[in-house]
Every structure is written in structure tokens, then in C-alpha cells.
Design a protein around this motif. Sequence first.
Motif, PDB file in Angstrom:
ATOM      1  N   GLY A 144       0.545  -1.416  -0.003  1.00 51.14           N
ATOM      2  CA  GLY A 144       0.147   0.002   0.001  1.00 51.14           C
ATOM      3  C   GLY A 144       0.983   1.203   0.030  1.00 51.14           C
ATOM      4  O   GLY A 144       0.511   2.119  -0.793  1.00 51.14           O
ATOM      5  N   ARG A 145       1.979   1.255   0.838  1.00 51.67           N
ATOM      6  CA  ARG A 145       2.929   2.314   0.832  1.00 51.67           C
ATOM      7  C   ARG A 145       3.352   2.576  -0.597  1.00 51.67           C
ATOM      8  O   ARG A 145       3.418   3.909  -1.129  1.00 51.67           O
ATOM      9  N   GLU A 146       3.897   1.290  -1.311  1.00 54.86           N
ATOM     10  CA  GLU A 146       4.538   1.716  -2.725  1.00 54.86           C
ATOM     11  C   GLU A 146       3.464   2.533  -3.644  1.00 54.86           C
ATOM     12  O   GLU A 146       3.880   3.360  -4.206  1.00 54.86           O
ATOM     13  N   ILE A 147       2.275   1.840  -3.534  1.00 53.76           N
ATOM     14  CA  ILE A 147       1.279   2.366  -4.437  1.00 53.76           C
ATOM     15  C   ILE A 147       0.952   3.642  -4.056  1.00 53.76           C
ATOM     16  O   ILE A 147       0.850   4.644  -5.111  1.00 53.76           O
ATOM     17  N   THR A 148       0.537   4.289  -3.007  1.00 53.13           N
ATOM     18  CA  THR A 148       0.095   5.484  -2.643  1.00 53.13           C
ATOM     19  C   THR A 148       1.077   6.384  -2.758  1.00 53.13           C
ATOM     20  O   THR A 148       0.883   7.676  -3.005  1.00 53.13           O
ATOM     21  N   GLU A 149       2.325   5.946  -2.119  1.00 55.32           N
ATOM     22  CA  GLU A 149       3.487   7.054  -2.605  1.00 55.32           C
ATOM     23  C   GLU A 149       3.870   7.396  -3.942  1.00 55.32           C
ATOM     24  O   GLU A 149       3.988   8.680  -4.277  1.00 55.32           O
ATOM     25  N   ALA A 150       3.669   6.404  -4.693  1.00 51.12           N
ATOM     26  CA  ALA A 150       3.641   6.559  -6.306  1.00 51.12           C
ATOM     27  C   ALA A 150       2.732   7.548  -6.776  1.00 51.12           C
ATOM     28  O   ALA A 150       2.863   8.635  -7.545  1.00 51.12           O
ATOM     29  N   THR A 151       1.449   7.529  -6.382  1.00 52.58           N
ATOM     30  CA  THR A 151       0.404   8.218  -6.697  1.00 52.58           C
ATOM     31  C   THR A 151       0.484   9.720  -6.236  1.00 52.58           C
ATOM     32  O   THR A 151       0.447  10.604  -7.072  1.00 52.58           O
ATOM     33  N   LYS A 152       1.139   9.719  -4.926  1.00 52.25           N
ATOM     34  CA  LYS A 152       1.339  10.995  -4.334  1.00 52.25           C
ATOM     35  C   LYS A 152       2.422  11.683  -5.214  1.00 52.25           C
ATOM     36  O   LYS A 152       2.068  13.148  -5.627  1.00 52.25           O
ATOM     37  N   GLU A 153       3.459  11.107  -5.505  1.00 50.90           N
ATOM     38  CA  GLU A 153       4.563  11.813  -6.443  1.00 50.90           C
ATOM     39  C   GLU A 153       3.982  12.258  -7.605  1.00 50.90           C
ATOM     40  O   GLU A 153       4.176  13.352  -8.155  1.00 50.90           O
TER      41      GLU A 153
END
Lengths: 342, 342
Positions: B318-327
Motif C-alpha cells: 500500500g505504501r508503494e502504491i500510494t507514495e507513487a500516486t502522491k509523487e
Amino acid sequence: MPSETDLRSVILTGDRTTGPLHLGHYVGSLRNRVALQYQHKQYLLLADTQALTDNAHDPEKVRRNVMEVTLHYLGVGIDPTISTICVQSALPALAELTMLYLNFVTVARLERNPTIKDEIQARGFGRDIPAGFLCYPVGQAADITGFKATIVPVGEDQAPLIEQTNEIVRRLNRQTSKSVLPEARALIPAIGRLPGVDGKAKMSKSQGNAILLSASDEEIKEAVNQMYTDPDHLRISDPGRVEGNVVFTYLDAFDEDREAIAELKAHYRRGGLGDMVLKRRLISVLQTLLAPIRERRLTLAQDRDYLMDVLQTGARIGREITEATKEEVMDALGTFRLDLRS
Amino acid sequence: MPSETDLRSVILTGDRTTGPLHLGHYVGSLRNRVALQYQHKQYLLLADTQALTDNAHDPEKVRRNVMEVTLHYLGVGIDPTISTICVQSALPALAELTMLYLNFVTVARLERNPTIKDEIQARGFGRDIPAGFLCYPVGQAADITGFKATIVPVGEDQAPLIEQTNEIVRRLNRQTSKSVLPEARALIPAIGRLPGVDGKAKMSKSQGNAILLSASDEEIKEAVNQMYTDPDHLRISDPGRVEGNVVFTYLDAFDEDREAIAELKAHYRRGGLGDMVLKRRLISVLQTLLAPIRERRLTLAQDRDYLMDVLQTGARIGREITEATKEEVMDALGTFRLDLRS
């Protein structure tokens, strides 16, 4: 076993990164920060996240000014090895603390905040207040408590923001039966706000009445020559007014020769002293003040690696501190904690 | 080069971790999730951060129920190797996206949200609405877009929350002139809400009219025996009403033998069929349904290492996905980005 550093207070200060800094910032805060950094542990927040609460339509401006404000800090003499300069958006724990604190503040309380009320009016938001803007005092509470700051230098009009922070602190300490967060106090500068060159109460780049810290000798000269003095002082021989005379306000703020200034005021009051003499003096004082700031700024602007290093180092320190505070607050409240380190 | 997975839709669903799940959750969502996980990429959010928006006084309850809800998910057949189970508070990018989105939504718009209006009334907040509660639809927009979900299973009363999300998505896509975020659509379950055993519209643990997924055989029996049927059906020989008869509503929801149920309804309507026959049938159906769920739940509850592994793995994904979206969102907007990896 308290070390020497433990005896110093923690100061949090900073700026929304929405435009270049000017003499008003210098008098109201920058100058003090340079002095305070030697006495206390000082964190400077480049508040780009907060800047978006009323600049969401123009993130590019906010982005550009992160580096701009950093250069101003370094230019005036903030020492990044003593003060810590942190980009707010690089500290996710502040967003997490904000989300948490929002649950401890009512909408009605936010709407009652006098600072917010004034600012909503000034920005002409009317009924279309962005939710982020209404909530920004809670974000500031996260900033202040995230660094466990106990001293927050602010203008008088911003004192209610510190009160909002302390209400949240007291609420959390009460609920957790722990002193998990310290209260903060506002440090209001002795010298009031510097007026614009046109005599208006507030210096602001958008109003075109500011002298930027990056101003050239020529720009300083031009600005001072246009400065508002005493409109009734028509002939040199006439007696002139010192109060509300912007040139004297600036001389009071920047000329260190208090005795000479006292004499000039007396002379001006009884007549026989022309505006041009005063203005030439002020031009020289400001040129002498701003030249080294401008030079340092220009030199540093070319050393992008150094600037990035300053911001990266600051962000790493800021992350560690704000993450630790978030963990402490969450642990005290007893929320779910997932250990993702292993 | 789209892989097979790219053709599947992304579903975001989940629950506030405020209490144990019951048959109403099973019918309204859990059952569908077990089916949907094989057809789509499904993320299940344990919404502990959102749960605090109206439970800030009791974080301990929210904490406890993170594990409780996880056990229920696994108990009903959510496969954590197919579905991804994420604790919301372990995903800081969601807080950061929320802070950003708050700038794109006005306070007036949040106050107009019909779901929020109803919920404010239901909770008796009056004027003392926590700011976090008013803002929670923006938090949900962060959840949904953070995972780039395009399908969000919700009850009919929550459809306005998806509309709020899509307004933010359209605003961001317009401002950035990019399709940085996808719009989402609500997936409203065909079967309506399961009534409480007392016949009230909503099953809720706090109202004492729920059958928990953890209910024992004896508890199921007791609850069904107290179930609201047809108050005018006094003698077995009397004709009875099927509509509004909770036993039949439950049989419709849980008994897979449609033909037998149709016959029972006809018999009940013309008279000669007692409530006890129906209740015994329902007891047996529910006991058969819940026994393996309860067993699995109990077994898993003893394997704390496995549970932590499920949550840690889910949080990392979840972190990887949501971090990527935020970026992506921040890059599209052009905000300041500091690279802290090196």
C-alpha cells in the motif's frame, strides 16, 4: 543527564514560500532569527504545504519560492549548520499530525479564529473558503508541536494561532494524562511592522510598495526617492513632521547611529532640513545593509549542489524529529502502530 | 505492454475499525469482496485514521478493532495473497494527499454533502462538529485516488462520497491538463441493507440488534428466536405476512434454496406455517454459515505472527502504491520535490 543543548529553548519559525522576502521580513523576523540561532535550537520551516492552502491554483509559484526563500535565509546570515532549514512538504509526519489534530478541533472553533477571519476577508474568499485554508491553524499546530517548539516568533496578529496550538496540546495532554507535548509561547518582536514605501501599513510585493532583499543599489535609490515623507513639508525651511514619515521610520529601523538620528529629527521638526538629505542617508544605509546579502545570495544561487545539500540535510533532521513526535503522540493516545522497519 | 493484471479494475473497499463486523456487513460487503477478489485487483483499507474522526476520545477502541476486523476479513475468506489488506495509518501518503485535496474543496461544499449532513445529525454533533469529521470525505478521496481505484463498493447512502472524490479528480486533471487520476464509480450492492433482528432498518452492535460474525451457535439461536416476524400472526393457522418479516428477509439473504423459500412464503401467506419452523431453518442456515468463519477466526487469532505478516506485507504494498500516486500528483501540479533517497 541534561546536555548543554537541553537547556536551550526550541524555536520554530519560517515562511510561506509564496514570494521573495523584503525589508519588512528582515526587520520583523529575519534579523532576529540570525541572532536567536546562537542562543536557541532554531528550526526554519519553508512552509510550502501551508502556502498551497491559498495558492492551490499556482503550485509553480510556491515551488519556485522554496529555493528563493532558502537563498534569502542564507543571504541574511542564517547558518544552516546551526539553524535547521526544513521543507515542510518533505515531512509527512506533519500531515499525519494535522489529520489527527483535526479531530480535536471543532469547525466552529476554526471559524472563530480572529486571524483566519481577517485573512478570509483579505483574500476575498467569501463563502468559497478552501477547507485547507480554514484548517491551516491546525497544520501550524502540527508544525509547532512536531518540533516540540516552545517559542514561536510571530507578528501580533498571529498570536491566536499559538493559542489554537496550545488548546490542542492541552486537550491531548489531558486525554493521555501525560505531558506528551509542550505548550508554546508567541515571541512578538519589539519593533512593529515596517510600513510600505508609500506609507501603507503593510509592505507587500504584490502592492508594489516593498524593497526586496534582492534589490540592486539603483532599485533601493529609486524606492527611497519615492518614499512618503511629510506632504505638508513643502519648503526646506518649513518645520516637518517625523511621525508617519516613512523615511524616519526606516532610519529608526536600520540606522544604527541613534544619536545622529535624534539630531536629524530635531532639525527636521524645527525646519531647515530637506527630505533629500534624509533620503540620501537612508539610501546609503540600505545599500550598505543589502549589498553583502545580495552578493551572498547571488554566489549561493550558483551552487545548486550546496543548496540541495542544505535542504536534504535539514529535511532528514526534520523527519527524524517530527516522526519521533508523531510516534510519541500516537503511542500516548494508544492508536494502532505497525512496525515496518524489519 | 499491458500485462494481464492491467485489464482488471482496481477496487478500494474497507471498514472503519470501530467494532466487530456482523451479518449486515457480511451481506452488504464482505460476501461480495470474497467474490470480487478473484475478478479484480482489490485493496481493503482498515480505516483507523478515518475511524478517529468521530472516535478521537477513544483511540483504544479503534486500535483494538484493527486486528478484530482483520480477523473477520480472513475468517470470511478474504485471501491476503490475492486481496491487499492495508492499515490506513501506515500509509502517510494518504494524509499528504488529504492535505493537498483540502485546498481544492470549499468548506461550503463539504457542509452540503448529504452523507455528512445525515451523519452529523445521527451523531448529535450539533455545532460541535470535529473538523476532521467534516473533512473525512476528502480523506476518502485520498484513499480512493491513492490506490487509483475505479470501483468503490458502497451503500447507496454513500454515493455522494464518490461524487466528491470525482469532483477533486476532475479539478486536478483540469488544472494539470493531464489524466493524472482516474474517476471512480460506486458499486452499490444489489441486495439492500440487512435489517436488525428487531426489524429496525439498520443492524448495529451499539443498538443490540446485530448478529456478530463471531456469534456462537447459542447466540445465533437466541437472536433468531427473538426475531421480529409478523405481530398479527398469532395462531399457526392464521395467514402471515412475508413483507417486513425479518425471518424471511434473512432467509432471502442467506438460504440458497430459493425454491424451498418460495414454497415456505406461499405456505406462510395462506396460513398453517408457524414461526418456529422458519426460525429453526434460519438458525440452521446461519449456524452452518458462521461456524467455519468463527473457527477460522479463532485459529488465526492465535497466530499473531501470521497476522502481523499479513498487515506488514499489505502496508508495504500500500505504501508503494500510494507514495507513487502522491509523487505523480505532486509532479503533475509542479510542487517542490526533494529527493531524500540518496
